[in-house]
Design a protein around this motif. Structure first.
Motif, PDB file in Angstrom:
ATOM      1  N   GLY A 129     -74.358  14.884   1.713  1.00  0.00           N
ATOM      2  CA  GLY A 129     -74.144  15.538   2.622  1.00  0.00           C
ATOM      3  C   GLY A 129     -76.027  16.199   3.643  1.00  0.00           C
ATOM      4  N   PRO A 130     -75.911  16.357   4.168  1.00  0.00           N
ATOM      5  CA  PRO A 130     -76.641  17.222   5.412  1.00  0.00           C
ATOM      6  C   PRO A 130     -77.948  18.107   4.424  1.00  0.00           C
ATOM      7  CG  PRO A 130     -75.223  18.695   6.324  1.00  0.00           C
ATOM      8  CD  PRO A 130     -74.471  17.078   5.160  1.00  0.00           C
ATOM      9  N   GLY A 131     -79.456  17.941   3.930  1.00  0.00           N
ATOM     10  CA  GLY A 131     -79.847  18.630   4.395  1.00  0.00           C
ATOM     11  C   GLY A 131     -80.437  20.295   5.306  1.00  0.00           C
ATOM     12  N   ALA A 132     -81.331  20.374   4.924  1.00  0.00           N
ATOM     13  CA  ALA A 132     -81.346  21.913   5.904  1.00  0.00           C
ATOM     14  C   ALA A 132     -83.702  21.986   5.914  1.00  0.00           C
ATOM     15  CB  ALA A 132     -81.517  22.903   4.312  1.00  0.00           C
ATOM     16  N   ASN A 133     -83.562  22.691   7.459  1.00  0.00           N
ATOM     17  CA  ASN A 133     -85.540  22.473   7.767  1.00  0.00           C
ATOM     18  C   ASN A 133     -84.996  23.950   7.892  1.00  0.00           C
ATOM     19  OD1 ASN A 133     -87.374  22.662   9.068  1.00  0.00           O
ATOM     20  ND2 ASN A 133     -87.099  20.543  10.399  1.00  0.00           N
ATOM     21  N   ASN A 134     -85.483  24.529   7.183  1.00  0.00           N
ATOM     22  CA  ASN A 134     -84.920  26.640   8.063  1.00  0.00           C
ATOM     23  C   ASN A 134     -86.432  27.225   7.604  1.00  0.00           C
ATOM     24  OD1 ASN A 134     -83.191  28.680   8.957  1.00  0.00           O
ATOM     25  ND2 ASN A 134     -83.875  28.896   6.832  1.00  0.00           N
ATOM     26  N   TRP A 135     -86.808  27.858   8.847  1.00  0.00           N
ATOM     27  CA  TRP A 135     -87.500  28.842   8.367  1.00  0.00           C
ATOM     28  C   TRP A 135     -86.875  30.255   9.060  1.00  0.00           C
ATOM     29  CZ3 TRP A 135     -92.410  26.893   9.216  1.00  0.00           C
ATOM     30  CH2 TRP A 135     -92.896  25.278   8.996  1.00  0.00           C
ATOM     31  N   ASP A 136     -87.231  31.565   8.245  1.00  0.00           N
ATOM     32  CA  ASP A 136     -87.394  32.602   7.591  1.00  0.00           C
ATOM     33  C   ASP A 136     -88.545  32.849   8.452  1.00  0.00           C
ATOM     34  OD1 ASP A 136     -84.471  32.149   8.026  1.00  0.00           O
ATOM     35  OD2 ASP A 136     -85.151  32.585   5.349  1.00  0.00           O
ATOM     36  N   VAL A 137     -88.787  34.256   9.005  1.00  0.00           N
ATOM     37  CA  VAL A 137     -89.658  34.327   9.520  1.00  0.00           C
ATOM     38  C   VAL A 137     -90.174  35.803   9.848  1.00  0.00           C
ATOM     39  CG1 VAL A 137     -91.843  34.837  11.319  1.00  0.00           C
ATOM     40  CG2 VAL A 137     -90.695  32.543  11.271  1.00  0.00           C
ATOM     41  N   ALA A 138     -91.053  37.187   9.079  1.00  0.00           N
ATOM     42  CA  ALA A 138     -90.444  38.423   9.581  1.00  0.00           C
ATOM     43  C   ALA A 138     -91.552  38.818  10.219  1.00  0.00           C
ATOM     44  CB  ALA A 138     -90.664  38.817   7.896  1.00  0.00           C
ATOM     45  N   ILE A 139     -91.795  40.061  11.313  1.00  0.00           N
ATOM     46  CA  ILE A 139     -93.411  40.750  12.006  1.00  0.00           C
ATOM     47  C   ILE A 139     -93.195  41.883  11.128  1.00  0.00           C
ATOM     48  CG2 ILE A 139     -94.379  40.909  13.849  1.00  0.00           C
ATOM     49  CD1 ILE A 139     -92.908  38.781  14.610  1.00  0.00           C
ATOM     50  N   PHE A 140     -94.874  42.337  10.434  1.00  0.00           N
ATOM     51  CA  PHE A 140     -94.726  43.751   9.901  1.00  0.00           C
ATOM     52  C   PHE A 140     -95.874  44.325  11.292  1.00  0.00           C
ATOM     53  CE2 PHE A 140     -94.195  42.132   5.657  1.00  0.00           C
ATOM     54  CZ  PHE A 140     -91.913  41.486   5.419  1.00  0.00           C
ATOM     55  N   LYS A 141     -95.374  45.895  10.854  1.00  0.00           N
ATOM     56  CA  LYS A 141     -97.142  46.418  11.790  1.00  0.00           C
ATOM     57  C   LYS A 141     -96.360  47.862  10.709  1.00  0.00           C
ATOM     58  CE  LYS A 141     -99.438  48.950  14.208  1.00  0.00           C
ATOM     59  NZ  LYS A 141    -100.830  48.843  14.108  1.00  0.00           N
ATOM     60  N   ASN A 142     -97.964  47.621  10.006  1.00  0.00           N
ATOM     61  CA  ASN A 142     -98.409  48.704   9.096  1.00  0.00           C
ATOM     62  C   ASN A 142     -98.666  50.023   9.534  1.00  0.00           C
ATOM     63  OD1 ASN A 142     -97.092  47.597   6.715  1.00  0.00           O
ATOM     64  ND2 ASN A 142     -99.169  46.292   7.460  1.00  0.00           N
ATOM     65  N   VAL A 143     -98.640  51.781  10.081  1.00  0.00           N
ATOM     66  CA  VAL A 143     -99.064  52.457  10.030  1.00  0.00           C
ATOM     67  C   VAL A 143     -99.751  53.353   9.688  1.00  0.00           C
ATOM     68  CG1 VAL A 143     -98.478  54.281  12.272  1.00  0.00           C
ATOM     69  CG2 VAL A 143     -97.096  52.266  12.455  1.00  0.00           C
ATOM     70  N   PRO A 144    -100.722  53.859   9.072  1.00  0.00           N
ATOM     71  CA  PRO A 144    -101.227  54.575   8.229  1.00  0.00           C
ATOM     72  C   PRO A 144    -101.090  55.648   8.831  1.00  0.00           C
ATOM     73  CG  PRO A 144    -103.246  53.107   9.333  1.00  0.00           C
ATOM     74  CD  PRO A 144    -102.326  52.815   9.851  1.00  0.00           C
ATOM     75  N   ILE A 145    -100.218  56.491   7.743  1.00  0.00           N
ATOM     76  CA  ILE A 145    -100.720  57.911   7.894  1.00  0.00           C
ATOM     77  C   ILE A 145    -101.670  59.185   7.448  1.00  0.00           C
ATOM     78  CG2 ILE A 145     -99.613  60.468   8.451  1.00  0.00           C
ATOM     79  CD1 ILE A 145     -96.758  58.432   7.660  1.00  0.00           C
ATOM     80  N   ARG A 146    -102.221  58.780   6.426  1.00  0.00           N
ATOM     81  CA  ARG A 146    -102.971  59.276   5.195  1.00  0.00           C
ATOM     82  C   ARG A 146    -103.265  58.125   4.592  1.00  0.00           C
ATOM     83  NH1 ARG A 146     -98.771  63.689   4.317  1.00  0.00           N
ATOM     84  NH2 ARG A 146     -98.326  63.945   2.049  1.00  0.00           N
ATOM     85  N   GLU A 147    -104.075  58.393   3.521  1.00  0.00           N
ATOM     86  CA  GLU A 147    -105.036  57.922   3.185  1.00  0.00           C
ATOM     87  C   GLU A 147    -103.447  57.052   1.294  1.00  0.00           C
ATOM     88  OE1 GLU A 147    -108.064  57.249  -1.125  1.00  0.00           O
ATOM     89  OE2 GLU A 147    -107.849  59.796   0.152  1.00  0.00           O
ATOM     90  N   GLN A 148    -102.630  57.815   1.373  1.00  0.00           N
ATOM     91  CA  GLN A 148    -101.412  57.349   0.467  1.00  0.00           C
ATOM     92  C   GLN A 148     -99.983  57.672   1.080  1.00  0.00           C
ATOM     93  OE1 GLN A 148    -101.550  59.633  -3.468  1.00  0.00           O
ATOM     94  NE2 GLN A 148    -102.959  58.694  -3.920  1.00  0.00           N
ATOM     95  N   ALA A 149     -99.792  57.456   2.467  1.00  0.00           N
ATOM     96  CA  ALA A 149     -98.470  57.369   3.394  1.00  0.00           C
ATOM     97  C   ALA A 149     -98.445  56.799   4.579  1.00  0.00           C
ATOM     98  CB  ALA A 149     -98.010  58.540   3.623  1.00  0.00           C
ATOM     99  N   ALA A 150     -97.442  55.569   4.736  1.00  0.00           N
ATOM    100  CA  ALA A 150     -98.262  54.734   5.677  1.00  0.00           C
ATOM    101  C   ALA A 150     -96.470  54.288   6.486  1.00  0.00           C
ATOM    102  CB  ALA A 150     -98.023  53.508   5.519  1.00  0.00           C
ATOM    103  N   ILE A 151     -96.415  53.933   7.507  1.00  0.00           N
ATOM    104  CA  ILE A 151     -94.881  53.863   8.007  1.00  0.00           C
ATOM    105  C   ILE A 151     -94.660  52.296   7.999  1.00  0.00           C
ATOM    106  CG2 ILE A 151     -93.151  53.103   9.860  1.00  0.00           C
ATOM    107  CD1 ILE A 151     -93.703  56.719   9.932  1.00  0.00           C
ATOM    108  N   GLN A 152     -94.040  51.105   7.937  1.00  0.00           N
ATOM    109  CA  GLN A 152     -93.779  49.587   8.147  1.00  0.00           C
ATOM    110  C   GLN A 152     -92.803  49.696   9.319  1.00  0.00           C
ATOM    111  OE1 GLN A 152     -92.743  46.496   5.277  1.00  0.00           O
ATOM    112  NE2 GLN A 152     -94.966  46.321   5.396  1.00  0.00           N
ATOM    113  N   LEU A 153     -92.832  48.920  10.346  1.00  0.00           N
ATOM    114  CA  LEU A 153     -91.818  48.597  11.342  1.00  0.00           C
ATOM    115  C   LEU A 153     -91.677  47.085  11.208  1.00  0.00           C
ATOM    116  CD1 LEU A 153     -92.758  50.586  14.591  1.00  0.00           C
ATOM    117  CD2 LEU A 153     -91.409  50.890  12.452  1.00  0.00           C
TER     118      LEU A 153
END
Length: 206
Positions: A129-153
């Motif tokens: 059968g046919p094979g696969a040629n696949n790319w999965d990509v993720a882009i993250f933006k980390n927004v630090p709030i304080r030393e132990q807290a952050a938001i990730q988009l």
């Protein structure tokens, strides 16, 4: 256990690749922390710093596929109530990669209807059968709030290149009693993997 017929050549019928065989399977994953810019402005740092790019690239060969058949009118080929026939294989069905098209993935003329009173000579999996040629990509933006807290988009893309990847082809021939193959879709792609899919998310860590 699978039943082994004594009416057919055991090695020819039952020896071969497993259904899950993939000769080549390469997966590469990565995570890149985008370098920070030299800007010291707070607004520029908030926008340009703390980016990450990750992904998984998959390069997989196809799995073994059987070749099956039907007839336009009932034909008792083997004369056996328990053992059906396989196709007759008259040559190598594999097509060079450059000759494959959407309508023709293998040499359909390499298969023929077995004669009445025979069992056919095709092995378990004469096709791949046919094979696969696949790319999965993720882009993250980390927004630090304080030393132990952050938001990730997160922006995640599956099949990020929107590359058409077929999953299966028609492997069922259909013959008239005279041996003419009449399935026009024989050898043609029938199923494709998912197109590009994207999702957005936000994660709060503390």
């Amino acid at each position: 256990l699978d039943r082994v017929s004594l009416l057919v050549p055991i090695r020819e019928w039952d020896y071969g690749l497993g259904a899950m065989d993939q000769t080549h399977a390469l997966k590469v994953n990565w995570l890149w922390d985008v370098p920070r810019t030299p800007f010291t402005n707070r607004a520029a740092k908030l926008v340009l710093h703390d980016w990450q790019v990750s992904g998984i690239a998959s390069f997989l060969s196809g799995r073994p596929v059987p070749a099956v058949f039907t007839t336009t009118t009932p034909v008792d080929i083997t004369g056996s109530p328990t053992d059906g026939a396989r196709l007759d294989l008259r040559g190598n069905p594999k097509l060079p990669r450059g000759e494959r098209t959407f309508e023709r993935n293998f040499r359909t003329d390499a298969f023929s209807l077995p004669r009445v009173g025979t069992y056919g000579n095709a092995g378990k999996f004469p096709l791949r059968g046919p094979g696969a040629n696949n790319w999965d990509v993720a882009i993250f933006k980390n927004v630090p709030i304080r030393e132990q807290a952050a938001i990730q988009l997160r922006w995640e893309m599956y099949n990020a290149l929107n590359h058409t990847q077929f999953l299966a082809f028609d492997n069922a021939a259909r013959f008239t009693p005279a041996g003419e193959q009449v399935n026009r879709g024989f050898g043609q792609y029938t199923v494709a993997r998912n197109p590009r899919q994207m999702q957005l998310g936000m994660r709060f860590t503390f």
